[in-house]
Design a protein around this motif. Structure first.
Motif, PDB file in Angstrom:
ATOM      1  N   UNK A   1      12.715  -2.321  -3.165  1.00 24.06           N
ATOM      2  CA  UNK A   1      12.193  -3.890  -3.902  1.00 24.06           C
ATOM      3  C   UNK A   1      11.171  -2.792  -4.999  1.00 24.06           C
ATOM      4  N   UNK A   2      10.356  -2.565  -4.428  1.00 17.16           N
ATOM      5  CA  UNK A   2       9.234  -2.415  -5.238  1.00 17.16           C
ATOM      6  C   UNK A   2       9.233  -0.716  -5.265  1.00 17.16           C
ATOM      7  N   UNK A   3       8.405  -0.520  -6.845  1.00 13.10           N
ATOM      8  CA  UNK A   3       8.315   0.594  -6.709  1.00 13.10           C
ATOM      9  C   UNK A   3       7.118   1.137  -5.614  1.00 13.10           C
ATOM     10  N   UNK A   4       7.759   2.680  -5.347  1.00 14.43           N
ATOM     11  CA  UNK A   4       6.407   2.475  -3.990  1.00 14.43           C
ATOM     12  C   UNK A   4       5.233   2.475  -4.041  1.00 14.43           C
ATOM     13  N   UNK A   5       4.205   4.076  -5.789  1.00 14.15           N
ATOM     14  CA  UNK A   5       3.007   3.554  -6.343  1.00 14.15           C
ATOM     15  C   UNK A   5       2.420   2.397  -6.478  1.00 14.15           C
ATOM     16  N   UNK A   6       2.820   0.849  -6.152  1.00 12.36           N
ATOM     17  CA  UNK A   6       2.434  -0.170  -6.117  1.00 12.36           C
ATOM     18  C   UNK A   6       3.038  -0.616  -4.864  1.00 12.36           C
ATOM     19  N   UNK A   7       3.698  -0.361  -4.318  1.00 12.17           N
ATOM     20  CA  UNK A   7       3.815  -1.030  -2.846  1.00 12.17           C
ATOM     21  C   UNK A   7       2.448  -0.042  -2.305  1.00 12.17           C
ATOM     22  N   UNK A   8       2.623   0.439  -1.905  1.00 11.10           N
ATOM     23  CA  UNK A   8       1.543   1.683  -1.422  1.00 11.10           C
ATOM     24  C   UNK A   8      -0.206   0.828  -1.080  1.00 11.10           C
ATOM     25  N   UNK A   9      -0.294   0.550  -2.569  1.00 10.33           N
ATOM     26  CA  UNK A   9      -1.420  -0.311  -2.577  1.00 10.33           C
ATOM     27  C   UNK A   9      -1.590  -1.731  -1.997  1.00 10.33           C
ATOM     28  N   UNK A  10      -0.880  -2.378  -1.472  1.00 10.88           N
ATOM     29  CA  UNK A  10      -0.150  -3.773  -0.979  1.00 10.88           C
ATOM     30  C   UNK A  10      -0.190  -3.637   0.347  1.00 10.88           C
ATOM     31  N   UNK A  11      -0.751  -4.445   1.055  1.00 12.39           N
ATOM     32  CA  UNK A  11      -0.201  -5.376   2.829  1.00 12.39           C
ATOM     33  C   UNK A  11       1.462  -5.801   2.573  1.00 12.39           C
ATOM     34  N   UNK A  12       1.540  -5.514   3.662  1.00 13.33           N
ATOM     35  CA  UNK A  12       2.733  -5.984   3.161  1.00 13.33           C
ATOM     36  C   UNK A  12       3.258  -7.832   3.117  1.00 13.33           C
ATOM     37  N   UNK A  13       2.067  -8.247   3.608  1.00 14.26           N
ATOM     38  CA  UNK A  13       2.190  -9.811   2.687  1.00 14.26           C
ATOM     39  C   UNK A  13       1.906  -9.948   1.353  1.00 14.26           C
ATOM     40  N   UNK A  14       1.589  -9.201   0.996  1.00 18.93           N
ATOM     41  CA  UNK A  14       1.107  -9.192  -0.212  1.00 18.93           C
ATOM     42  C   UNK A  14       2.561  -8.840  -1.015  1.00 18.93           C
ATOM     43  N   UNK A  15       3.997  -7.285   0.040  1.00 22.53           N
ATOM     44  CA  UNK A  15       4.510  -6.825  -1.117  1.00 22.53           C
ATOM     45  C   UNK A  15       5.358  -8.173  -1.068  1.00 22.53           C
ATOM     46  N   UNK A  16       5.669  -9.180   0.468  1.00 24.57           N
ATOM     47  CA  UNK A  16       6.897 -10.014   0.658  1.00 24.57           C
ATOM     48  C   UNK A  16       6.596 -11.384  -0.664  1.00 24.57           C
ATOM     49  N   UNK A  17       4.864 -11.779  -0.713  1.00 26.78           N
ATOM     50  CA  UNK A  17       4.544 -12.463  -2.061  1.00 26.78           C
ATOM     51  C   UNK A  17       5.676 -12.264  -3.386  1.00 26.78           C
ATOM     52  N   UNK A  18       4.875 -10.971  -3.219  1.00 26.27           N
ATOM     53  CA  UNK A  18       5.251  -9.779  -4.970  1.00 26.27           C
ATOM     54  C   UNK A  18       7.006 -10.885  -5.470  1.00 26.27           C
ATOM     55  N   UNK A  19       7.253  -9.651  -4.101  1.00 25.65           N
ATOM     56  CA  UNK A  19       8.943 -10.607  -4.482  1.00 25.65           C
ATOM     57  C   UNK A  19       9.834 -11.323  -4.395  1.00 25.65           C
ATOM     58  N   UNK A  20       9.199 -12.257  -3.708  1.00 22.82           N
ATOM     59  CA  UNK A  20       9.406 -13.570  -3.772  1.00 22.82           C
ATOM     60  C   UNK A  20       9.024 -14.251  -5.377  1.00 22.82           C
ATOM     61  N   UNK A  21       7.963 -13.922  -5.772  1.00 23.07           N
ATOM     62  CA  UNK A  21       7.247 -14.635  -6.830  1.00 23.07           C
ATOM     63  C   UNK A  21       7.768 -13.921  -7.950  1.00 23.07           C
ATOM     64  N   UNK A  22       8.356 -12.783  -8.073  1.00 23.67           N
ATOM     65  CA  UNK A  22       8.903 -12.140  -8.433  1.00 23.67           C
ATOM     66  C   UNK A  22      10.707 -12.919  -9.646  1.00 23.67           C
ATOM     67  N   UNK A  23      11.141 -13.539  -7.919  1.00 24.25           N
ATOM     68  CA  UNK A  23      12.339 -13.921  -8.169  1.00 24.25           C
ATOM     69  C   UNK A  23      12.747 -15.218  -8.924  1.00 24.25           C
ATOM     70  N   UNK A  24      11.435 -15.798  -7.989  1.00 24.18           N
ATOM     71  CA  UNK A  24      10.929 -17.396  -8.812  1.00 24.18           C
ATOM     72  C   UNK A  24      10.633 -17.527 -10.575  1.00 24.18           C
ATOM     73  N   UNK A  25       9.789 -16.154 -10.198  1.00 23.31           N
ATOM     74  CA  UNK A  25       9.224 -16.689 -12.153  1.00 23.31           C
ATOM     75  C   UNK A  25      10.676 -16.439 -12.970  1.00 23.31           C
ATOM     76  N   UNK A  26      11.194 -15.156 -12.641  1.00 19.78           N
ATOM     77  CA  UNK A  26      12.214 -14.911 -13.580  1.00 19.78           C
ATOM     78  C   UNK A  26      13.490 -16.121 -13.387  1.00 19.78           C
ATOM     79  N   UNK A  27      13.500 -17.484 -12.237  1.00 19.68           N
ATOM     80  CA  UNK A  27      14.559 -18.010 -12.010  1.00 19.68           C
ATOM     81  C   UNK A  27      14.005 -19.403 -12.586  1.00 19.68           C
TER      82      UNK A  27
END
Length: 434
Positions: A63-89
């Motif tokens: 889901x996330x671009x690799x350059x962005x994901x590698x600077x994030x802990x897995x917990x932050x990756x999950x949060x961004x994915x869920x937040x992006x969906x909720x924000x758009x929704x």
């Protein structure tokens, strides 16, 4: 309505869980009674007493671009994915206040939100534990120079919230409640108060966790908190069953967009439910064991009733904390019965951790998404794996077992989301149809 007592509504939802990479697939899995628990295939799992967990259905790198994901802990990756969906929704696009081709020089566009009136509250019970432990291994094995310069902003417990705040452009405040397995629910409760008291018009809130790692698995396993039913992973999480033997660890995130009803109406937003309020208490009993009679939980439930206009007769559904531990499952039901008495008889109680596993600090976020969708669709998900219902549970509550159950189709109905954590933290959230 007074700016210190504003109605708060849910206008967006997002999730990434062991049942699906978004809220829709997660909800579909919950209603279908699907389990996301599997055998761990990592080499390190072979020596563990617990060799099962509920990993996310869709990996963040899909889901996330690799350059962005590698600077994030897995917990932050999950949060961004869920937040992006909720924000758009919720009907928002891009960063709050950003100048677009359709916006004037002052920034913003139709349907946008003032960044000074936008907050983010994303919780994690453990934080960037995988980053911390993995980078310590790098330090030991490869030396000082190989430790990532991104380590500190990755391991900070506030990293998920900070990154979500950056994503949406929040300037009204970015917060990170840490209260073990009650963290995600406490984040949503805090967000409700930010809007109700006039600090913000919109808040992105929820919880995230990524702790499927050898050390947390070993630690929880050694304290006898987790199920060791390795031969039957999908049947291991079994709330209310007489043979329950502990929780199954899950991972993922659940995020909702909360908004003042006035702000939502002004922009014509779709509203899922009203966020009625929260009740909070603490047990003052033990660092890990719940108070056996549920007194602290009952106090949180009563606080909820005392601080809102919620009528117990409206409550037809409870998404229970119910982790599948021998003591905790029953204590919660005792508290519900103590506060609501016979009104508990018409509450359809679901334990969705039987399907997702226990997402620790992310549980309150994911289960709030499930509670909101239960009201919106008027369907209560089932509790799976209950082959032999505990007599204490049967006497205290109406557990939805086997198949999803339809909720009343007429009139306003309400639902609760319960979350409790080590340290005696108790949080109860209430949502209601609009």
């Amino acid at each position: 309505m007074s700016p210190t007592n504003r109605t708060v509504v849910v206008t967006g939802i997002g999730a990434t869980t062991p049942l699906g990479g978004d809220a829709a697939s997660t909800w579909e899995g919950l209603v279908a009674g699907k389990s996301g628990v599997k055998v761990l295939e990592h080499d390190w799992a072979a020596e563990q007493a617990v060799r099962i967990a509920a990993r996310v259905a869709v990996e963040p790198l899909e889901v996330l671009p690799r350059p962005q994901a590698r600077k994030l802990d897995r917990s932050a990756q999950f949060a961004l994915i869920a937040a992006q969906e909720a924000w758009k929704d919720a009907g928002f696009s891009g960063r709050a206040g950003a100048v677009t081709s359709d916006a004037d020089a002052s920034g913003g566009s139709e349907g946008d939100v003032d960044p000074d009136r936008l907050g983010a509250v994303i919780a994690s019970g453990i934080g960037g534990v995988t980053t911390l432990l993995d980078q310590y291994d790098v330090l030991k094995e490869k030396g000082v120079r190989r430790v990532s310069p991104h380590t500190v902003p990755m391991l900070m417990p506030n990293s998920p919230s900070a990154n979500v705040g950056l994503l949406v452009g929040a300037r009204a405040g970015v917060h990170t409640p840490v209260s073990a397995c009650a963290s995600g629910a406490e984040a949503i409760g805090y967000a409700i108060e930010m809007i109700r008291t006039g600090r913000a018009d919109v808040v992105v809130a929820g919880g995230t966790e990524a702790a499927i790692h050898p050390l947390p698995i070993a630690a929880f396993g050694n304290m006898m908190a987790m199920s060791k039913n390795n031969d039957d992973p999908q049947g291991a999480s079994r709330p209310y069953d007489v043979a329950r033997d502990g929780f199954v660890m899950g991972e993922g995130a659940g995020v909702i967009v909360l908004e003042s009803a006035e702000h939502a109406a002004q922009r014509g937003a779709r509203v899922y439910a009203e966020a009625v309020g929260q009740g909070i208490s603490s047990d003052a009993h033990d660092i890990v064991q719940p108070e056996p009679e549920g007194r602290g939980i009952a106090h949180a439930l009563q606080n909820l009733l005392d601080s809102t206009d919620l009528n117990p007769a409206e409550i037809v559904h409870v998404n229970a904390h119910a982790t599948s531990t021998p003591a905790g499952d029953v204590a919660e039901l005792k508290a519900l019965r103590k506060v609501f008495g016979d009104d508990t008889d018409h509450m359809a109680i679901s334990a969705t951790k039987s399907m997702t596993g226990h997402l620790l600090g992310g549980a309150g976020g994911v289960e709030s998404v499930a509670t909101v969708l239960a009201l919106y669709n008027r369907v209560a998900p089932p509790t799976i794996n209950v082959e032999n219902l505990d007599p204490e549970a049967e006497a205290a509550a109406d557990i939805v077992r086997g198949e999803a159950r339809k909720l009343p189709v007429e009139g306003r109905i309400a639902a609760l989301n319960d979350s409790f954590g080590f340290g005696g933290h108790n949080v109860v959230l209430a949502f209601r149809t609009v």
